[in-house]
Design an enzyme around this catalytic site. Sequence first.
Site, PDB file in Angstrom:
ATOM      1  N   ASP A 150      40.996 -42.650   3.822  1.00 42.58           N
ATOM      2  CA  ASP A 150      41.097 -44.090   3.707  1.00 42.58           C
ATOM      3  C   ASP A 150      42.010 -44.493   2.537  1.00 42.58           C
ATOM      4  O   ASP A 150      42.443 -43.645   1.751  1.00 42.58           O
ATOM      5  CB  ASP A 150      39.672 -44.653   3.505  1.00 42.58           C
ATOM      6  CG  ASP A 150      39.449 -45.962   4.238  1.00 42.58           C
ATOM      7  OD1 ASP A 150      40.426 -46.694   4.444  1.00 42.58           O
ATOM      8  OD2 ASP A 150      38.289 -46.245   4.593  1.00 42.58           O
ATOM      9  N   ASP A 208      39.922 -53.113  10.692  1.00 49.65           N
ATOM     10  CA  ASP A 208      38.768 -52.643  11.489  1.00 49.65           C
ATOM     11  C   ASP A 208      38.538 -53.522  12.719  1.00 49.65           C
ATOM     12  O   ASP A 208      38.560 -54.746  12.622  1.00 49.65           O
ATOM     13  CB  ASP A 208      37.488 -52.689  10.646  1.00 49.65           C
ATOM     14  CG  ASP A 208      37.541 -51.750   9.465  1.00 49.65           C
ATOM     15  OD1 ASP A 208      38.609 -51.155   9.215  1.00 49.65           O
ATOM     16  OD2 ASP A 208      36.507 -51.614   8.786  1.00 49.65           O
TER      17      ASP A 208
HETATM   18  C1  GAL Z   1      37.308 -48.968   5.950  1.00 45.48           C
HETATM   19  C2  GAL Z   1      37.691 -48.278   7.244  1.00 45.48           C
HETATM   20  C3  GAL Z   1      36.464 -48.184   8.105  1.00 45.48           C
HETATM   21  C4  GAL Z   1      35.394 -47.398   7.376  1.00 45.48           C
HETATM   22  C5  GAL Z   1      35.103 -48.034   6.009  1.00 45.48           C
HETATM   23  C6  GAL Z   1      34.161 -47.181   5.185  1.00 45.48           C
HETATM   24  O1  GAL Z   1      38.417 -49.055   5.134  1.00 45.48           O
HETATM   25  O2  GAL Z   1      38.726 -49.002   7.871  1.00 45.48           O
HETATM   26  O3  GAL Z   1      36.802 -47.564   9.337  1.00 45.48           O
HETATM   27  O4  GAL Z   1      35.836 -46.074   7.218  1.00 45.48           O
HETATM   28  O5  GAL Z   1      36.296 -48.222   5.293  1.00 45.48           O
HETATM   29  O6  GAL Z   1      33.884 -47.723   3.934  1.00 45.48           O
END
Ligand code: GAL
Length: 405
Positions: A150, A208
């Site tokens: 991430d 997301d």
């Molecule tokens: C976001 C990501 C999600 C999930 C989340 C976890 O940045 O896009 O899919 O992984 O973090 O904190």
Amino acid sequence: MIKKSIATILVVLMLGNLTNAQQNIPRPATPPMSWMTWNFFADNITESDIRDIADAMVSTGMLEAGYDHIIIDDGWQGGRDNKNNIIPDPKKFPSGIKALADYVHARGLKLGIYSDAAQLTCAGYTASLGFEDQDAKTFASWGIDYLKYDYCNAPADVEVAKERYKMMGDALKNSGRDITFGICEWGHLQPWLWGAEAGGHLWRTTDDVRDKWKRKDTDGGGEGILDILNKNLNLGKYAGKGKWNDMDMLVVGLYGKKGPSGDLGGVGCTDIEYQSQMSLWSIMSSPLTASNDIRNMNEETKRILMNKEVIAINQDALGNSALVTYQDEDILVLKKKLSGGDIALAILNKSDEKKMVDFDFTKLGLSGKYMIRDLWIFKDLSPSTKWKGDILAHETKLFKIKLAK
Ligand code: GAL
């Protein structure tokens, strides 16, 4: 003694060659298929839940349908030990990740894990910046097969992003294990242009996905299925074997569950809309990442997630992605070239009303009569030069077409 050293050198050389050879093969050759913890559990994950999910992947037929990874998302981390090795939260994972990987592998599944290119992850847990090599080796030693990486708490600067992802990409290559590398930068810095060079095999192209059809002015601004699709419409040319545009998780079967997919207006979708997501993600060659509670699926959810003919469109060996063939305010037509000269065709009704569609194959540059198979009703239609029929609001028809003999 000398003989032993020569043998060791030979083994090291052979392994070196093998790794180089593997690096030349684009991996994974078809879009990864997984189940991921985030939308259902958020960061409340435990080893026993994941073991239950692994069992359910087998007993429900998800594994047989092709979903062969379980990916542990954010929330597994318990900090670092006194040698700076990253460790799992001992309360959530008392047996450790290696034991869990063994359990998952014994059922024919692969295990993925999550980290972030900064000091802390999105949910505030320990991340990998500055520890890339050490963490990649730790993941390899646990038997990890996939890393979702991430970009929270990292600068919005493309050069920094390229550098940080490459550091982890190189670390994974040197980890001694074949680990698929999923870049999760949400498309803000156009990872389709640099992700492969950084060692990525797939990259998220959007923020997301929420459990809803589309963004509304009044609902907090989260992206629905249609919004994510629109952001990907012109990215098909960047996808191919080992370099996939990741349109984020399937929300199929969540039905408005509270949690990450339910935030920002994620109120749930109809089964027709879930079926559309499955059709569209498949023809766009996105990774297919289920995120619902597969231990308790209703028949509709199973029917949608495990339609083998639809999955075959996603997993086609050519590795093409769909391109837009026709578009107006209500109707979108996508076409994907398949191996063996066949074509996958998706016709989406974006409008909020049922539409009668009369689609002539000359619009696809085809002439002559074609065999048409409707992949949601498993039916071969009469050979024709066109397809004509009703499409419900938000429904996607998915066809496989081939020249009639
Ligand atoms: C976001 C990501 C999600 C999930 C989340 C976890 O940045 O896009 O899919 O992984 O973090 O904190």
